[in-house]
Design an enzyme around this catalytic site. Structure first.
Site, PDB file in Angstrom:
ATOM      1  N   VAL A  26     -51.482 -23.070 -12.730  1.00  0.00           N
ATOM      2  CA  VAL A  26     -51.311 -24.210 -13.631  1.00  0.00           C
ATOM      3  C   VAL A  26     -49.892 -24.746 -13.448  1.00  0.00           C
ATOM      4  O   VAL A  26     -49.202 -25.101 -14.394  1.00  0.00           O
ATOM      5  CB  VAL A  26     -51.562 -23.835 -15.113  1.00  0.00           C
ATOM      6  CG1 VAL A  26     -51.889 -25.091 -15.925  1.00  0.00           C
ATOM      7  CG2 VAL A  26     -52.680 -22.829 -15.260  1.00  0.00           C
ATOM      8  N   ALA A  27     -49.451 -24.746 -12.173  1.00  0.00           N
ATOM      9  CA  ALA A  27     -48.129 -25.251 -11.809  1.00  0.00           C
ATOM     10  C   ALA A  27     -47.053 -24.609 -12.676  1.00  0.00           C
ATOM     11  O   ALA A  27     -47.030 -23.391 -12.829  1.00  0.00           O
ATOM     12  CB  ALA A  27     -48.104 -26.768 -11.882  1.00  0.00           C
ATOM     13  N   CYS A  28     -46.167 -25.405 -13.256  1.00  0.00           N
ATOM     14  CA  CYS A  28     -45.026 -24.846 -13.987  1.00  0.00           C
ATOM     15  C   CYS A  28     -45.402 -24.205 -15.320  1.00  0.00           C
ATOM     16  O   CYS A  28     -44.552 -23.591 -15.965  1.00  0.00           O
ATOM     17  CB  CYS A  28     -43.963 -25.917 -14.209  1.00  0.00           C
ATOM     18  SG  CYS A  28     -43.060 -26.343 -12.701  1.00  0.00           S
ATOM     19  N   SER A  29     -46.656 -24.336 -15.735  1.00  0.00           N
ATOM     20  CA  SER A  29     -47.118 -23.657 -16.945  1.00  0.00           C
ATOM     21  C   SER A  29     -47.944 -22.413 -16.619  1.00  0.00           C
ATOM     22  O   SER A  29     -48.571 -21.833 -17.505  1.00  0.00           O
ATOM     23  CB  SER A  29     -47.943 -24.611 -17.816  1.00  0.00           C
ATOM     24  OG  SER A  29     -47.142 -25.621 -18.373  1.00  0.00           O
TER      25      SER A  29
END
Length: 373
Positions: free
Chosen positions: A154-157
């Protein structure tokens, strides 16, 4: 409801450091080389000259002063400008698994756990180095864990989203002790030739132990009071590299195959979303933002974090309220908020409340509200 705690964290820190001064010297040498190579086109007005970077520009734009990387030589080589890694055989531990195991063992030691105590492994990061088998299963085997493992992105999350999955697994009874690892080799998807983003990322790996409160023995334990996730589609942060590229006959080195963003749009749109997300979650727990002792926010941009805090508490942020680690580590994608939690929690007292929050591509926002036992 089963009480869940975070009982340990760990960090793998890469062996090499690149300062802003080193990065700028390399980038500007590349700019000079390219402008000389295309001097005729630039003079004819058919090509725009590249613009040099500067230490002042980087630090004003981001607050970043240096970054840790897995390979330094390749990044600073103006004829290459990306890290070089030695290919490993299928019988060797992969690079992402290697750094994840290092961080995991540190988190396990802090929590007082062995591999046999862990019955789930979640590997969650902005990019995986292969499609399958899952990195998590390789890590599971390397540390001698039981149960199951799976990968997330979830990329940077990715870290906060994985932490909620860990909490939910424990509360549902499908696991009792979960290892969450976030190996972020961001230097490999960074575009080192783009002035607007050549300074943003650094490499790292974080690990977190999440377990049932009644099995925890660590001296430092944090109750998970709640977690909250939200997503909203946006193209303003994107990377098109993937397994279908060759089927599309697209250039694997094209600009869209590495990280790119519309930075001003991201800043304008993400800050209010992140602040509202945290405020809404705190309200569900009957808490005011001013009652939070510490905010461990996503480490992408100093100004973004400062504005989020201003919106939440109505005052100028301090290093005590919202510590920054991006000056040393740069943006480490999903790992940043976990690094902040790892390095800046020892001084808090029993009963103190803190918030881990990340935000990034998607858009995505994930947060956990914690209370020290």
């Amino acid at each position: 409801m089963t009480a869940v705690v975070i009982s340990g964290t760990g960090i793998y820190q890469p062996p090499f450091t690149i300062t802003n001064a080193e990065l700028v010297a390399s980038f500007n040498a590349y700019v000079e080389q390219q402008n000389a190579l295309h001097a005729d086109a630039i003079a004819a007005g058919t090509r725009e000259p590249l613009t040099p970077s500067s230490v002042e520009f980087i630090e004003k734009a981001s607050g970043i002063k240096q970054r840790y990387v897995m390979d330094k030589e390749g990044i600073l080589d103006i004829n290459l400008m990306y890290p070089r890694f030695k290919e490993r055989s299928d019988d060797e531990l992969s690079l992402m698994a290697e750094i994840a195991v290092d961080a995991a063992r540190k988190a396990m030691a802090q929590a007082g756990k062995t591999g046999q105590d862990i019955d789930a492994v979640i590997c969650s990061s902005a990019n995986m180095q292969r499609a399958y088998p899952a990195m998590a299963i390789e890590i599971q085997q390397a540390i001698g864990a039981r149960g199951y493992g799976f990968d997330m992105n979830v990329a940077c999350s990715a870290a906060t989203f994985a932490l909620e999955q860990a909490v939910n697994a424990i509360r549902s009874g499908s696991a009792t002790c979960v290892l969450v690892v976030n190996p972020e080799i961001t230097s490999a998807h960074q575009e080192w030739k783009d002035r607007d983003c050549h300074f943003i990322f650094g490499d790292v790996c974080t690990a977190t132990i999440v377990e049932r409160a009644d099995t925890a023995t660590a001296a430092d334990q944090w109750d998970v009071l709640g977690s909250q996730l939200a997503t909203q589609f946006s193209n303003n942060i994107r990377n098109n590299f993937g397994f279908m590229n060759r089927s599309e006959d697209s250039d694997p080195l094209a600009r869209d195959k590495t990280f790119r963003q519309e930075g001003r749009k991201v800043f304008k749109e993400v800050v209010p979303v992140a602040a509202a997300h945290i405020e809404t979650q705190l309200a569900k727990l009957s808490l005011e933002p001013t009652q939070v002792r510490r905010y461990w926010l996503h480490q992408a941009n100093q100004s973004m974090n400062q504005l989020v805090i201003r919106k939440l508490v109505g005052q100028e942020p301090t290093a005590d309220l919202a510590p920054l680690i991006l000056d040393e580590y740069a943006n480490t994608a999903s790992a940043g908020s976990v690094i902040a939690f790892h390095q800046h929690r020892a001084d808090l007292q029993s009963g103190d409340v803190g918030v881990i929050c990340s935000f990034g591509a998607g858009y995505s926002v994930g947060s956990l509200v914690l209370r020290k036992r």
